[in-house]
Design a protein around this motif. Structure first.
Motif, PDB file in Angstrom:
ATOM      1  N   UNK A   4      29.486  37.166  38.941  1.00 61.58           N
ATOM      2  CA  UNK A   4      30.934  36.712  39.465  1.00 61.58           C
ATOM      3  C   UNK A   4      31.994  36.903  38.763  1.00 61.58           C
ATOM      4  N   UNK A  44      35.497  38.574  37.255  1.00 64.89           N
ATOM      5  CA  UNK A  44      36.515  39.363  38.073  1.00 64.89           C
ATOM      6  C   UNK A  44      37.249  40.162  37.165  1.00 64.89           C
ATOM      7  N   UNK A  91      36.864  40.749  42.344  1.00 65.97           N
ATOM      8  CA  UNK A  91      35.955  39.597  42.211  1.00 65.97           C
ATOM      9  C   UNK A  91      34.560  40.304  42.246  1.00 65.97           C
ATOM     10  N   UNK A 140      37.916  38.122  33.775  1.00 65.06           N
ATOM     11  CA  UNK A 140      37.284  36.658  33.439  1.00 65.06           C
ATOM     12  C   UNK A 140      35.774  36.713  33.995  1.00 65.06           C
ATOM     13  N   UNK A 141      35.218  35.565  33.506  1.00 62.19           N
ATOM     14  CA  UNK A 141      33.898  35.249  33.497  1.00 62.19           C
ATOM     15  C   UNK A 141      33.283  34.954  34.978  1.00 62.19           C
ATOM     16  N   UNK A 142      34.064  34.106  35.635  1.00 69.76           N
ATOM     17  CA  UNK A 142      33.642  33.747  36.980  1.00 69.76           C
ATOM     18  C   UNK A 142      35.015  33.536  37.925  1.00 69.76           C
ATOM     19  N   UNK A 143      34.804  34.117  38.844  1.00 69.35           N
ATOM     20  CA  UNK A 143      36.019  34.154  39.908  1.00 69.35           C
ATOM     21  C   UNK A 143      36.000  33.339  41.139  1.00 69.35           C
ATOM     22  N   UNK A 144      34.722  32.845  41.274  1.00 65.70           N
ATOM     23  CA  UNK A 144      34.734  31.733  42.421  1.00 65.70           C
ATOM     24  C   UNK A 144      33.320  31.013  42.366  1.00 65.70           C
ATOM     25  N   UNK A 145      32.321  31.329  41.385  1.00 66.96           N
ATOM     26  CA  UNK A 145      31.077  30.504  41.488  1.00 66.96           C
ATOM     27  C   UNK A 145      31.407  29.124  40.358  1.00 66.96           C
ATOM     28  N   UNK A 146      32.177  29.305  39.336  1.00 65.05           N
ATOM     29  CA  UNK A 146      32.297  28.375  38.384  1.00 65.05           C
ATOM     30  C   UNK A 146      31.360  28.688  37.232  1.00 65.05           C
ATOM     31  N   UNK A 173      41.341  36.140  41.037  1.00 68.74           N
ATOM     32  CA  UNK A 173      40.231  35.085  41.361  1.00 68.74           C
ATOM     33  C   UNK A 173      39.697  34.558  39.901  1.00 68.74           C
ATOM     34  N   UNK A 233      37.972  31.148  38.259  1.00 67.04           N
ATOM     35  CA  UNK A 233      37.572  29.861  38.134  1.00 67.04           C
ATOM     36  C   UNK A 233      37.004  29.218  36.576  1.00 67.04           C
TER      37      UNK A 233
END
Lengths: 478, 372
Positions: A347, A349, A383, A418-424, B142, B144
């Motif tokens: 996930x 981005x 993403x 980044x490591x995660x765009x929407x999964x956490x 995006x 998180x």
């Protein structure tokens, strides 16, 4: 996961008794055969049954549960619908699962002010379901929207295919009722916009259930557009498809979604769903909204841009049936890959401009690791969702797959993503956090948790590398 | 003190024992606190990265908004959140900076559709009270990964740290802007227009009302609805909206670029109050509560956000918060000093906010007292 606190486990009977004293009898689950239902979320590779599970129906019950757990020094793992791909709701043997699934009421619907207030156990799709009779909808649309709960959406700041235009959860969340670990109930935000003081709502959204339990939420709703239609484009080169995405964005057209699939994914999807996709290197689905004339106008401009990049296929939807067929393959992609093998869904981005480079590198790494990977993702916002195929029954394959995944995520960070765009982060990417953040950057985030949950009892072993959070979690362990 | 790099900011923070006033362009005079020293970020200036194809821009905190607008306009792009320029309202000089806009989460008429400043903010770098250089978020849309301190920093007015760099999501300048302008609508009618338009599928990007006598047009008030996009689409939507509100006198249809600019700048900058005497309050409420807010007094109002933001020009000795008691929302005193700037919050929110300030700025040196 850290070793469970055996002293807490030893007090199970007492803890369960206290919880039963404040909850209806069906709201406390402690029989081992029943607690197993809560042993994992959608990251099924990791499992552990909790001490017990509680299923409250009201904010007041949540407050009493947390107060008891706080007094007993028991870790609490909040759980929405258990659809987290990151292990956000994975229990430990000494923890109480607090599931909000029974809290699914609509509390207030206000079309004039364009918001809905719901209990957070309500599923994402059921929020739209509550307002679509008046032609309104709730915009964030994670793929799991049929099953996932608003509580989890808030915890992970979930996105979806249409967030290119409408934003993610944090951009559509107006207020929450939050229960702190000590049982305090606090209202933050509401039907008005923006915070009077510090934007606590902004930091609660995406905090993975570590700051408090959100029991009610005020969500922005929007009037449905008059119509929407996709166009499908095929290219014989990933790089060209990537440039096309960038050119569409630069031209000032704002589609509601730009989705990307590569050849391995297209082939798997075709075998599975038979959507009639062309056998090309890269496929884009671009959707625009508006009246019929507005849609035609926007699609004409998109076609004009696409033609500059010599597409091998351009298929403009002319009817709702054609639209459904274009989306069918994309929506079946994960299921199709699952038919071939076990897979791990990433996930990360990246800046949209890095798309061609990153896809090329993933292809190279796939050869080095000897594991196949398919790419299907939200191209408009960078993403990515690389799906790495592996065989769970083959010893060492899961570990190999995890190492490959970690390398892809590090690559995302290296190119400015980044490591995660929407999964956490959950447990899945917890130990990679040091690749994105310096120790001080993590320290200031953990300091926020210190303020909301001083004893680190809420979902304690998530988000931060265990080593980094150890001294903060230690008082609980001793 | 006007450091020109992040390292110097660290040195200043570490060598400062007492209160430190943090400023950008200094155009929001109400946010100036009494302190021995002033740290201006205006020396940290310049756009360091701009990717039009990815709709992202990274700039040093002291970069003038005017410069950012220039850089973006060259690629036909802009900031989505339409930040207010406070100079006219507050009779200040200086240059509004992007860091200042972020620090106060300054958001204009497009707030209702494109979000607040905080919604455009993708990442921050800042120096905390211990002199540590910290970062959160990044430059992708995006993200998180870990806690969202980006939102927390937006609107924290320098009390949590000295923001040194921001990355922002930007948007394309639309081909066309169109405004419907109704003259002399009463409050109930104006609300009906706001709620009807914002509840329509026509993607409204502005819903505002300017008071009687504005811009020397005539003696009546003006109610505005704005749509933006491709030219044919704008015309179509303006037409549909006119049909929706056929019960009211026909609005003026404004497609002229200059005239649109003038209207929405006046709304954004609360221009009608610029040369008038009195305190200026900014009240954020549920849009339909606009009726209760304006009904509580005979004061003059500028309304934005479809009723959700009410600016009130009140005599200097009047505490608007007392008058509006019982209406959910909050009021900030933007001009005048007889009352605290910020609405007191509930005890738990206050405790949490205090706790955060203590962690980010353990010595309490950043803009002390500004937010409580």
């Amino acid at each position: 996961m850290p070793a469970p606190n055996t002293e807490v486990i030893g007090r199970k009977a007492q803890i369960v008794r206290r919880l039963r004293s404040v909850l209806p009898s069906d709201a406390v689950i402690d029989a081992p055969e029943e607690t197993r239902a809560y042993e994992c979320d959608a990251l099924t590779a990791y499992r552990c049954a909790p001490l017990c599970a509680v299923l409250p129906r009201t904010t007041h019950e949540v407050s009493q549960i947390l107060k008891i757990c706080s007094e007993e020094g028991v870790p609490v793992v909040p759980r929405g619908a258990g659809t987290s791909l990151a292990g956000g709701a994975l229990p430990t043997a000494d923890s109480v699962i607090l599931g909000v699934a029974r809290m699914n009421e609509v509390l207030e619907t206000d079309y004039e002010n364009r918001f809905v207030r719901v209990q957070t156990g309500r599923t994402n799709l059921a929020v739209t379901g509550a307002v679509e009779g008046e032609d309104f909808f709730y915009a964030p649309d994670p793929s799991s929207q049929l099953a996932c709960a608003i509580a989890g959406n808030i915890a992970m700041n979930s996105g979806g295919a249409h967030c290119l235009k409408y934003g993610v959860t944090t951009n559509n969340l107006m207020g929450v009722t939050l229960v702190l670990m000590n049982g305090d109930i606090v209202e933050i935000g509401g039907a008005h916009l923006d915070a009077a003081g510090l934007d606590l709502l902004g930091v609660i959204c995406g905090s993975e259930g570590q700051l408090g339990v959100v029991t009610e939420a005020t969500l922005r709703i929007l009037r449905k557009p008059e119509g929407a239609r996709p166009i499908l484009m095929g290219f014989d080169d990933n790089e060209i498809a990537g440039t096309c995405v960038s050119d569409i964005i630069k031209a000032g057209i704002l589609p509601v979604a730009i989705e990307f699939m590569d050849r391995p994914c297209i082939r798997a999807t075709e075998a599975f769903a038979g959507a009639g996709y062309p056998d090309v290197e890269a496929l884009l689905i671009v959707e625009v909204e508006g009246s019929e004339a507005e849609i035609d106008d926007q699609l004409a401009r998109i076609v004009e841009i696409a033609r500059r990049h010599n597409p091998v296929e351009l298929r403009e939807s002319k009817s709702s049936e054609e639209s459904a067929r274009i989306w069918l393959g994309r929506k079946s992609a994960f299921g199709a890959m699952g038919q071939i093998n076990d897979y791990m869904c990433l996930d990360g981005t990246i800046p949209v401009t890095e798309l061609p480079f990153v896809l090329r590198r993933i292809g190279e790494m796939s050869k080095e690791y000897g594991l196949d990977v398919g790419n299907v993702f939200h191209a408009g916002d960078g993403n990515m969702h690389p799906l790495i195929l592996f065989d769970a029954n083959k010893p060492g394959d899961l570990e190999l797959c995890e190492a490959f995944g970690a390398d892809i995520l590090r690559l995302c960070v290296e190119v400015g993503g980044c490591l995660t765009g929407e999964h956490g982060v959950g447990i899945e990417k917890r130990d990679l956090m040091i690749d994105q953040y310096a120790p001080n950057d993590l320290d200031i985030q953990m300091a926020v948790k210190d303020v909301f949950d001083p004893d680190w009892l809420l979902n304690p072993a998530k988000v931060f590398p265990l080593e980094a959070s150890q001294t903060r979690r230690m008082p609980v362990q001793s | 003190m006007k450091p020109i790099d992040e390292k110097s900011v660290v040195e200043i923070v570490q060598s400062t024992a007492g209160p430190l006033q943090i400023v950008g362009g200094g155009t929001r005079s109400k946010d100036l606190v009494t302190a021995d020293k002033t740290l201006s970020v205006a020396g940290l200036s310049g756009v360091s990265l701009y990717e039009p194809g990815a709709l992202t821009l990274v700039a040093q905190a002291g970069t003038p908004i005017a410069e950012i607008n220039r850089v973006l306009a060259a690629e036909r792009q802009r900031l989505a959140f339409e930040p207010m320029d406070h100079r006219g309202l507050l009779s200040t000089s200086g240059e509004p900076t992007i860091g200042g806009a972020v620090a106060a989460n300054v958001s204009g008429p497009r707030r209702i559709q494109a979000g607040a400043c905080r919604d455009s903010l993708l990442g921050v770098r800042f120096v905390d009270g211990a002199g540590r250089i910290l970062k959160n978020g990044g430059r992708v849309m995006k993200n998180v990964t870990g806690y969202d301190l980006v939102k927390l920093m937006a609107g924290s007015r320098g009390t949590l740290g000295v923001v040194t760099e921001v990355s922002l999501k930007v948007q394309a300048i639309p081909e066309c802007t169109g405004t419907l302008a109704w003259s002399g609508l009463g409050w109930a009618a104006a609300l009906k227009v706001f709620s009807g338009a914002l509840g329509s599928p026509y993607d409204i990007t502005g819903a505002a009302r300017l008071p009687e006598g504005w811009g020397n047009r005539d003696e009546s008030s003006w109610t505005f609805i704005r749509v933006e996009g491709l030219e044919n689409s704008v015309k179509y939507r303006l037409g549909e909206l006119q049909k929706t509100f056929a019960e009211f006198p026909a609005p003026k249809v404004i497609l002229d670029h200059e005239e649109n600019q003038q209207i929405w700048q006046s709304v954004r900058n609360v221009s009608p109050f610029g040369d008038k005497v009195g305190n200026v309050w900014r009240t954020s409420v549920k849009p339909t509560d606009m009726i209760s807010v304006v009904g509580k007094s005979d004061y003059e109002h500028v309304v934005d956000w479809g009723g959700g933001l009410v600016w009130t020009l009140a005599p200097e000795d009047v505490d608007l918060r007392q008058i509006l008691k019982g209406i959910e929302g909050y009021s900030t005193l933007v001009r005048g000093d007889a009352f605290p700037s910020f609405e007191p919050e509930n005890a738990i929110v206050t405790r949490l906010s205090e706790g955060l300030r203590q962690k980010f700025d353990p010595r309490g040196i950043f803009n002390p007292g500004l937010m409580g």
